[in-house]
Design a protein around this motif. Sequence first.
Motif, short mmCIF file in Angstrom:
data_model
loop_
_atom_site.label_atom_id
_atom_site.label_comp_id
_atom_site.label_asym_id
_atom_site.label_seq_id
_atom_site.Cartn_x
_atom_site.Cartn_y
_atom_site.Cartn_z
N VAL A 138 -47.82 -55.55 2.59
CA VAL A 138 -46.70 -54.25 2.21
C VAL A 138 -47.06 -54.39 0.50
CG1 VAL A 138 -44.50 -53.49 1.92
CG2 VAL A 138 -45.17 -54.80 4.01
N PHE A 139 -47.34 -53.12 0.15
CA PHE A 139 -47.39 -52.56 -1.27
C PHE A 139 -46.23 -51.79 -1.46
CE2 PHE A 139 -48.90 -52.59 -5.51
CZ PHE A 139 -49.25 -51.42 -5.81
N LEU A 140 -45.35 -52.43 -2.32
CA LEU A 140 -44.10 -51.53 -2.98
C LEU A 140 -44.52 -51.08 -4.15
CD1 LEU A 140 -43.00 -54.65 -1.71
CD2 LEU A 140 -41.01 -53.46 -1.60
N ASP A 141 -44.45 -49.55 -4.29
CA ASP A 141 -44.65 -48.80 -5.29
C ASP A 141 -44.08 -47.55 -5.44
OD1 ASP A 141 -47.81 -47.69 -6.95
OD2 ASP A 141 -46.03 -48.23 -7.76
N HIS A 142 -42.85 -47.60 -4.70
CA HIS A 142 -42.13 -46.12 -4.75
C HIS A 142 -41.11 -46.05 -5.81
CE1 HIS A 142 -40.11 -49.05 -2.26
NE2 HIS A 142 -39.43 -48.19 -1.24
N TRP A 143 -40.02 -46.54 -5.51
CA TRP A 143 -38.75 -46.30 -6.51
C TRP A 143 -38.20 -47.53 -6.64
CZ3 TRP A 143 -37.63 -43.93 -10.55
CH2 TRP A 143 -36.42 -44.02 -10.97
N LEU A 148 -35.49 -53.48 -3.19
CA LEU A 148 -34.70 -54.31 -2.24
C LEU A 148 -34.23 -53.87 -0.94
CD1 LEU A 148 -33.38 -57.28 -2.06
CD2 LEU A 148 -31.64 -56.55 -3.57
N PRO A 149 -33.50 -52.53 -0.83
CA PRO A 149 -33.02 -52.22 0.43
C PRO A 149 -33.96 -52.01 1.46
CG PRO A 149 -32.57 -50.52 -1.24
CD PRO A 149 -33.00 -51.96 -2.10
N ASN A 170 -44.65 -52.72 -10.95
CA ASN A 170 -43.55 -52.57 -11.84
C ASN A 170 -42.10 -53.07 -11.68
OD1 ASN A 170 -44.54 -49.57 -10.32
ND2 ASN A 170 -45.17 -49.68 -12.35
N VAL A 171 -42.43 -54.51 -11.52
CA VAL A 171 -41.38 -55.56 -11.44
C VAL A 171 -40.66 -55.56 -12.93
CG1 VAL A 171 -42.08 -56.50 -9.22
CG2 VAL A 171 -42.73 -57.55 -11.62
N ILE A 172 -41.43 -55.24 -14.04
CA ILE A 172 -41.17 -55.48 -15.41
C ILE A 172 -40.91 -53.99 -16.01
CG2 ILE A 172 -41.66 -56.26 -17.84
CD1 ILE A 172 -40.90 -58.46 -15.65
N CYS A 173 -41.73 -52.94 -15.66
CA CYS A 173 -41.84 -51.77 -16.44
C CYS A 173 -42.14 -50.69 -15.36
CB CYS A 173 -42.51 -51.53 -17.74
SG CYS A 173 -42.39 -49.89 -18.23
N PRO A 177 -34.97 -55.56 -11.14
CA PRO A 177 -34.42 -56.83 -11.40
C PRO A 177 -33.84 -57.28 -9.95
CG PRO A 177 -33.01 -55.30 -12.56
CD PRO A 177 -34.53 -54.68 -12.38
N ASP A 178 -32.87 -56.44 -9.39
CA ASP A 178 -32.35 -57.02 -8.14
C ASP A 178 -33.15 -57.64 -7.08
OD1 ASP A 178 -33.40 -54.39 -7.65
OD2 ASP A 178 -31.59 -53.94 -6.31
N TYR A 179 -34.45 -56.93 -6.96
CA TYR A 179 -35.61 -57.10 -6.16
C TYR A 179 -35.99 -58.71 -6.41
CZ TYR A 179 -39.99 -57.22 -3.80
OH TYR A 179 -41.26 -57.71 -2.93
N LEU A 180 -36.55 -58.62 -7.84
CA LEU A 180 -37.04 -59.98 -8.19
C LEU A 180 -35.91 -61.10 -8.14
CD1 LEU A 180 -38.83 -59.25 -11.75
CD2 LEU A 180 -39.81 -59.82 -9.54
N GLU A 181 -34.67 -60.87 -8.27
CA GLU A 181 -33.57 -61.90 -8.31
C GLU A 181 -33.75 -62.44 -6.57
OE1 GLU A 181 -30.61 -62.09 -6.80
OE2 GLU A 181 -30.26 -64.02 -7.59
N TYR A 182 -33.94 -61.58 -5.61
CA TYR A 182 -33.75 -61.74 -4.31
C TYR A 182 -35.18 -62.56 -3.89
CZ TYR A 182 -33.57 -60.69 0.62
OH TYR A 182 -33.52 -61.09 2.12
N VAL A 183 -36.29 -61.99 -4.16
CA VAL A 183 -37.49 -62.73 -3.61
C VAL A 183 -37.56 -63.94 -4.39
CG1 VAL A 183 -38.46 -60.62 -2.68
CG2 VAL A 183 -39.16 -61.41 -5.10
N ARG A 184 -37.21 -64.03 -5.67
CA ARG A 184 -37.46 -65.36 -6.13
C ARG A 184 -36.50 -66.40 -5.86
NH1 ARG A 184 -39.01 -63.24 -12.41
NH2 ARG A 184 -40.94 -62.56 -11.90
N ASN A 185 -35.18 -66.29 -5.33
CA ASN A 185 -34.03 -67.05 -5.17
C ASN A 185 -34.11 -67.22 -3.51
OD1 ASN A 185 -33.45 -67.68 -7.73
ND2 ASN A 185 -32.77 -65.45 -7.87
N SER A 186 -34.58 -66.32 -2.79
CA SER A 186 -34.22 -66.45 -1.37
C SER A 186 -35.06 -67.81 -0.63
CB SER A 186 -34.51 -65.23 -0.50
OG SER A 186 -34.73 -65.42 0.78
#
Length: 214
Positions: A138-143, A148-149, A170-173, A177-186
């Motif tokens: 899955v390549f996430l590149d939309h909004w 995360l949802p 675009n995880v930096i620019c 942040p909410d997506y990063l926190e989820y995949v890095r801590n789940s």
Amino acid sequence: TQSTRPQRLLHAVQKNATRGDPRSVVKAIDNFCRQKEWAMNVGDEKGCILDSVVSEVNPVTVLELGTYCGYSTVRIASLLPPRAKIITLEFNPDYAKIARQVIAWAGLEDKIQVVEGPSGEWIPKMKEQFGVKTFDLVFLDHWKDRYLPDTKLLEDCGLLRKGTILLADNVICPGTPDYLEYVRNSPRYKSQYFKSHLEYTKAEDGLEKSVFLG
Ligand SMILES: Cc1cc(C(=O)N2CCN(C)CC2)sc1-c1cc(O)c2nc[nH]c(=O)c2c1
Ligand SMILES: [Mg+2]
């Protein structure tokens, strides 16, 4: 009437790229964006990271969230094995119209299905509408607010399997942040950050690669 940036990007492809040659389409778009007008394609620097992940995964079924003008769609599809397919979701009908023409110029229509509409509505229909079991990549590149949802929706719809790779732009620019926190801590993901730059600029950006552990 004034043309749009995606229309000018398409004209640059039709003028400078060779029909049926995906790499020349990618190069024509990068040259247009470097020399004429910035546009939000993943670009060549992050695109090389994308290429290496696609080549490593060798996916049979790919989901792309966010088509825009089809730059990364063409980049991914050009690396897929013969029967592999990519479904790409685009919310904006004007973008989808341009992407279909860019994809046609590259000669990759048979590997790519462009689906118009909101990802949140289409993801739950993937199995029944397109006969998808699970996605390999899955390549996430939309909004940024949908990363995360939509990831949670993919989990809940049983569209991820042990080993599915999520690759997020675009995880930096602009930043997710909410997506990063989820995949890095789940405990259900193993994540890795690939530092790079925002397409065609010197600003920092990067791709986050996350393996779903099931
Ligand atoms: C629209 C936009 C503007 C950006 C920026 O910081 N800018 C300053 C520097 N100047 C030069 C360009 C503009 S970054 C960005 C962007 C980039 C992507 O790769 C995106 N991918 C998917 N969906 C998006 O909405 C998306 C937005
Ligand atoms: Mg992007």
